[in-house]
Write a protein that holds these residues in place. Structure first.
Motif, mmCIF file in Angstrom:
data_model
loop_
_atom_site.group_PDB
_atom_site.id
_atom_site.type_symbol
_atom_site.label_atom_id
_atom_site.label_comp_id
_atom_site.label_asym_id
_atom_site.label_seq_id
_atom_site.Cartn_x
_atom_site.Cartn_y
_atom_site.Cartn_z
ATOM 1 N N TRP A 26 0.795 -1.225 0.000
ATOM 2 C CA TRP A 26 0.000 0.000 0.000
ATOM 3 C C TRP A 26 0.827 1.274 0.000
ATOM 4 O O TRP A 26 0.288 2.362 -0.253
ATOM 5 N N ALA B 94 -14.052 -1.872 -1.714
ATOM 6 C CA ALA B 94 -14.158 -0.963 -2.858
ATOM 7 C C ALA B 94 -15.404 -0.115 -2.688
ATOM 8 O O ALA B 94 -16.456 -0.611 -2.271
ATOM 9 N N ARG C 52 -8.229 -6.318 -6.138
ATOM 10 C CA ARG C 52 -7.301 -5.202 -6.239
ATOM 11 C C ARG C 52 -7.077 -4.445 -4.932
ATOM 12 O O ARG C 52 -6.121 -3.687 -4.821
ATOM 13 N N ASN C 53 -7.923 -4.639 -3.939
ATOM 14 C CA ASN C 53 -7.880 -3.787 -2.750
ATOM 15 C C ASN C 53 -7.750 -4.556 -1.442
ATOM 16 O O ASN C 53 -8.228 -4.108 -0.402
#
Length: 378
Positions: free
Chosen positions: A175, A236, A282-283
């Motif tokens: 991150w 998200a 993706r997160n």
């Protein structure tokens, strides 16, 4: 569901402080002030704005090797001091009223001596004092940090996984934007972690939420984490007026193919399903191989009219298939005045995590290098 939040070390204390702030900001009340922050360095408490002073616990302040100035990354020293002060630690736990809680969540930076060493002893102690689950949130160091931090993190992670009922892992390396120094990025990193964790710990705790069609409760969260090991959280969010964000998500998961839009229903279904995929692929707090997941939990939050039932079920089905989980719990959280739609995903007992493998490899290399340097030369 009510949790105690226990921060250990500088990183752990800052994150618990941020989590308590997030409770007030979002209306998710999951700790009710059951907070403690432990450290071996008295200066670490200076940056805590939301944890009351009587919950700041300085450990080892009379120890000749510490005296309130920290352990300088020495895990073994932190463990030794914590065990000497174990009775004092137990008295501090009385402030948590453990018998009124559903679980305890300990938060610590795994690279630090205090977070890793003192954190492990506190986990060990809590497991002897209560029958409720004791979870941990462990923060992995950035890849550019010194070898000693990497060695600490590898050893601490092993201890946390052994002692906690489940360890939610957050990887600073995944991150951290290399354009910023790690010190300047701490606030944004802690924000991202706090938002994800509060969505899970605060299930059904939103003051303004309507009755859900599919309700998740504390037993679902506990069942998800009951498989132990390492867990990760993904999230998200789409601003309802931000169609550009939605278009980008659609392009990612539709491979450029045109999708026939038969109206609002189709649009909402696509958005809901694609948010689930975005959160999971993706997160994640720590990237992992989805197919190595044991159990999963999905929460979709937002105005009821903006959450598609078809999209919700499609997203859940996709998560079940891609994760190959034995069980996936899912629910919605209607917010009548919300301006966003958010998908939050918890994957538990994930076994294939490339970052953890690299961490262990580097720790072994660092130990070998250190050993060779200290060997006598012929």
């Amino acid at each position: 569901m009510k949790f105690a939040l226990v921060g250990v070390g500088g990183a752990g204390g800052r994150i618990v402080d941020r989590l308590h702030e997030e409770e007030a900001a979002t209306g998710r009340s999951f700790s009710n002030g059951s907070l403690l922050a432990f450290d071996t360095d008295r200066s670490a408490f200076e940056g805590m704005d939301h944890i009351p002073l009587d919950r700041h616990i300085l450990v080892g302040d009379t120890h000749p090797d510490i005296r309130g100035e920290g352990v300088d990354g020495d895990i073994e020293l932190a463990v030794s001091v914590a065990r000497e002060d174990r009775n004092e630690l137990h008295r501090e736990f009385d402030k948590l009223k453990l018998h009124e809680l559903d679980a305890v969540v300990l938060v610590g930076g795994l690279a630090g001596g205090t977070g890793g060493g003192l954190g492990a002893v506190i986990l060990e102690s809590l497991q002897t004092l209560t029958d409720i689950p004791v979870y941990a949130i462990g923060v992995l160091p950035d890849g550019g940090e010194p070898d000693q931090h990497i060695v600490n993190a590898a050893e601490s992670l092993q201890s946390f996984v052994r002692l906690a009922d489940s360890v939610i892992l957050f990887d600073n390396d995944a991150w951290h934007d290399s354009a910023d120094t790690l010190e300047t990025a701490y606030d944004s990193l802690n924000d991202g972690l706090a938002q994800r964790v509060s969505a899970m710990l605060g299930l059904n705790e939103l003051a303004d939420a309507d009755i859900a069609e599919n309700t998740l409760d504390s037993s679902d969260l506990i069942k998800t984490l009951d498989s132990g090991g390492i867990s990760v959280i993904g999230q998200a969010t789409v601003e309802l007026e931000d169609s550009g964000f939605f278009d980008r998500i659609v392009s990612l998961f539709r491979n450029g193919d045109e999708t026939e839009d038969d109206g609002t229903t189709t649009t909402l279904a696509m958005r809901t399903q694609d948010l689930v995929q975005e959160a999971t692929t993706r997160n994640l707090t720590t990237p992992c191989e989805m197919s190595s997941t044991d159990r999963g939990l999905l929460l979709v939050s937002g105005p009821a009219e903006e959450i598609s039932r078809k999209g919700f079920e499609s997203g859940r089905y996709w998560l079940e298939q891609e994760s190959d989980a034995a069980e996936v719990f899912a629910g919605d959280e209607p917010r009548p005045n919300g301006s966003t739609v958010t998908a939050s995903v918890l994957l538990s007992n994930v076994t294939e995590i490339p970052r953890v493998d690299r961490l262990k490899e580097r720790a072994v290399e660092a130990k070998q290098t250190s050993t060779s340097k200290h060997q006598p030369q012929d």
